[in-house]
Design a protein around this motif. Sequence first.
Motif, PDB file in Angstrom:
ATOM      1  N   MET A  16     -11.488 -36.336 -25.742  1.00  0.00           N
ATOM      2  CA  MET A  16     -12.110 -37.300 -26.610  1.00  0.00           C
ATOM      3  C   MET A  16     -11.165 -38.493 -26.741  1.00  0.00           C
ATOM      4  N   LYS A  17     -11.739 -39.685 -26.778  1.00  0.00           N
ATOM      5  CA  LYS A  17     -10.947 -40.898 -26.893  1.00  0.00           C
ATOM      6  C   LYS A  17     -11.439 -41.700 -28.095  1.00  0.00           C
ATOM      7  N   VAL A  18     -10.521 -42.133 -28.963  1.00  0.00           N
ATOM      8  CA  VAL A  18     -10.886 -42.925 -30.138  1.00  0.00           C
ATOM      9  C   VAL A  18      -9.939 -44.111 -30.272  1.00  0.00           C
ATOM     10  N   SER A  19     -10.412 -45.141 -30.946  1.00  0.00           N
ATOM     11  CA  SER A  19      -9.554 -46.298 -31.212  1.00  0.00           C
ATOM     12  C   SER A  19      -8.652 -45.992 -32.404  1.00  0.00           C
ATOM     13  N   ILE A  20      -7.651 -46.819 -32.617  1.00  0.00           N
ATOM     14  CA  ILE A  20      -6.759 -46.631 -33.764  1.00  0.00           C
ATOM     15  C   ILE A  20      -7.549 -46.727 -35.061  1.00  0.00           C
ATOM     16  N   LEU A  21      -8.468 -47.675 -35.152  1.00  0.00           N
ATOM     17  CA  LEU A  21      -9.283 -47.815 -36.359  1.00  0.00           C
ATOM     18  C   LEU A  21     -10.101 -46.556 -36.614  1.00  0.00           C
ATOM     19  N   GLU A  22     -10.718 -46.006 -35.567  1.00  0.00           N
ATOM     20  CA  GLU A  22     -11.487 -44.766 -35.725  1.00  0.00           C
ATOM     21  C   GLU A  22     -10.572 -43.622 -36.165  1.00  0.00           C
ATOM     22  N   SER A  57      -6.379 -44.858 -28.665  1.00  0.00           N
ATOM     23  CA  SER A  57      -6.127 -46.030 -27.825  1.00  0.00           C
ATOM     24  C   SER A  57      -6.063 -47.307 -28.652  1.00  0.00           C
ATOM     25  N   ARG A  58      -5.331 -48.271 -28.117  1.00  0.00           N
ATOM     26  CA  ARG A  58      -5.238 -49.607 -28.691  1.00  0.00           C
ATOM     27  C   ARG A  58      -5.699 -50.583 -27.626  1.00  0.00           C
ATOM     28  N   TYR A  59      -6.692 -51.380 -27.957  1.00  0.00           N
ATOM     29  CA  TYR A  59      -7.273 -52.328 -27.007  1.00  0.00           C
ATOM     30  C   TYR A  59      -7.680 -51.633 -25.710  1.00  0.00           C
ATOM     31  N   GLY A  60      -8.196 -50.395 -25.846  1.00  0.00           N
ATOM     32  CA  GLY A  60      -8.687 -49.652 -24.697  1.00  0.00           C
ATOM     33  C   GLY A  60      -7.631 -48.927 -23.891  1.00  0.00           C
ATOM     34  N   LYS A  61      -6.351 -49.076 -24.255  1.00  0.00           N
ATOM     35  CA  LYS A  61      -5.271 -48.397 -23.522  1.00  0.00           C
ATOM     36  C   LYS A  61      -4.739 -47.227 -24.345  1.00  0.00           C
ATOM     37  N   PRO A  62      -4.619 -46.045 -23.751  1.00  0.00           N
ATOM     38  CA  PRO A  62      -4.101 -44.876 -24.465  1.00  0.00           C
ATOM     39  C   PRO A  62      -2.672 -45.109 -24.954  1.00  0.00           C
ATOM     40  N   VAL A  63      -2.426 -44.780 -26.239  1.00  0.00           N
ATOM     41  CA  VAL A  63      -1.076 -44.935 -26.794  1.00  0.00           C
ATOM     42  C   VAL A  63      -0.557 -43.656 -27.450  1.00  0.00           C
ATOM     43  N   ALA A  64      -1.456 -42.728 -27.784  1.00  0.00           N
ATOM     44  CA  ALA A  64      -1.024 -41.484 -28.430  1.00  0.00           C
ATOM     45  C   ALA A  64      -2.036 -40.392 -28.151  1.00  0.00           C
ATOM     46  N   LYS A  65      -1.573 -39.138 -28.276  1.00  0.00           N
ATOM     47  CA  LYS A  65      -2.451 -37.999 -28.048  1.00  0.00           C
ATOM     48  C   LYS A  65      -2.245 -36.986 -29.164  1.00  0.00           C
ATOM     49  N   MET A  66      -3.345 -36.515 -29.746  1.00  0.00           N
ATOM     50  CA  MET A  66      -3.310 -35.445 -30.742  1.00  0.00           C
ATOM     51  C   MET A  66      -3.613 -34.134 -30.038  1.00  0.00           C
ATOM     52  N   VAL A  67      -2.753 -33.138 -30.255  1.00  0.00           N
ATOM     53  CA  VAL A  67      -2.965 -31.806 -29.685  1.00  0.00           C
ATOM     54  C   VAL A  67      -2.598 -30.761 -30.728  1.00  0.00           C
ATOM     55  N   MET A  68      -3.044 -29.535 -30.529  1.00  0.00           N
ATOM     56  CA  MET A  68      -2.684 -28.445 -31.423  1.00  0.00           C
ATOM     57  C   MET A  68      -1.205 -28.140 -31.259  1.00  0.00           C
ATOM     58  N   CYS A  69      -0.514 -28.041 -32.360  1.00  0.00           N
ATOM     59  CA  CYS A  69       0.907 -27.706 -32.334  1.00  0.00           C
ATOM     60  C   CYS A  69       1.031 -26.187 -32.448  1.00  0.00           C
ATOM     61  N   ASN A  70       1.298 -25.531 -31.351  1.00  0.00           N
ATOM     62  CA  ASN A  70       1.377 -24.075 -31.341  1.00  0.00           C
ATOM     63  C   ASN A  70       2.683 -23.548 -31.914  1.00  0.00           C
ATOM     64  N   ASP A  71       3.654 -24.439 -32.105  1.00  0.00           N
ATOM     65  CA  ASP A  71       4.947 -24.015 -32.638  1.00  0.00           C
ATOM     66  C   ASP A  71       4.894 -23.751 -34.142  1.00  0.00           C
ATOM     67  N   VAL A  72       3.915 -24.349 -34.822  1.00  0.00           N
ATOM     68  CA  VAL A  72       3.799 -24.219 -36.269  1.00  0.00           C
ATOM     69  C   VAL A  72       2.531 -23.447 -36.583  1.00  0.00           C
ATOM     70  N   PRO A  73       2.652 -22.305 -37.259  1.00  0.00           N
ATOM     71  CA  PRO A  73       1.455 -21.529 -37.575  1.00  0.00           C
ATOM     72  C   PRO A  73       0.567 -22.281 -38.570  1.00  0.00           C
ATOM     73  N   VAL A  74      -0.736 -22.273 -38.334  1.00  0.00           N
ATOM     74  CA  VAL A  74      -1.688 -22.905 -39.234  1.00  0.00           C
ATOM     75  C   VAL A  74      -2.241 -21.827 -40.149  1.00  0.00           C
ATOM     76  N   GLU A  75      -2.030 -22.000 -41.451  1.00  0.00           N
ATOM     77  CA  GLU A  75      -2.508 -21.020 -42.416  1.00  0.00           C
ATOM     78  C   GLU A  75      -3.820 -21.488 -43.007  1.00  0.00           C
TER      79      GLU A  75
END
Length: 77
Positions: free
Chosen positions: A1-7, A30-48
Motif C-alpha cells: 500500500m502506498k500513501v502520501s505524507i498527508l494521508e 511518499s512525498r511528491y510521489g517518491k517513497p520516503v518511508a516504510k511502515m512494517v510490523m516490528c517483530n522485535d517488540v511484542p504487541v500486547e
Amino acid sequence: MKVSILEAKTNLSQLVKLIESGKEDNIVISRYGKPVAKMVMCNDVPVEKRIGIAKGKLKSPDNLDEYNEEIARMFGV
C-alpha cells in the motif's frame, strides 16, 4: 500500500491497525510521489492487547459513585 505524507498523518492510527492486524505487510509513505518511508510490523517488540493490560494493577474505592449526583448538578445534567 502506498500513501502520501498527508494521508499518513491523517490516518496514522488506522494505518497502524492495518499493519498490526496483518491486513497490510508494509505501507510506503511518499512525498511528491517518491517513497520516503516504510511502515512494517516490528517483530522485535511484542504487541500486547490493550484491553486488560492493567487488570489487577488498579484499585477503585468502594464509594466511587458517591459524588455522581453532585457532579451531575455541577454540569447541569
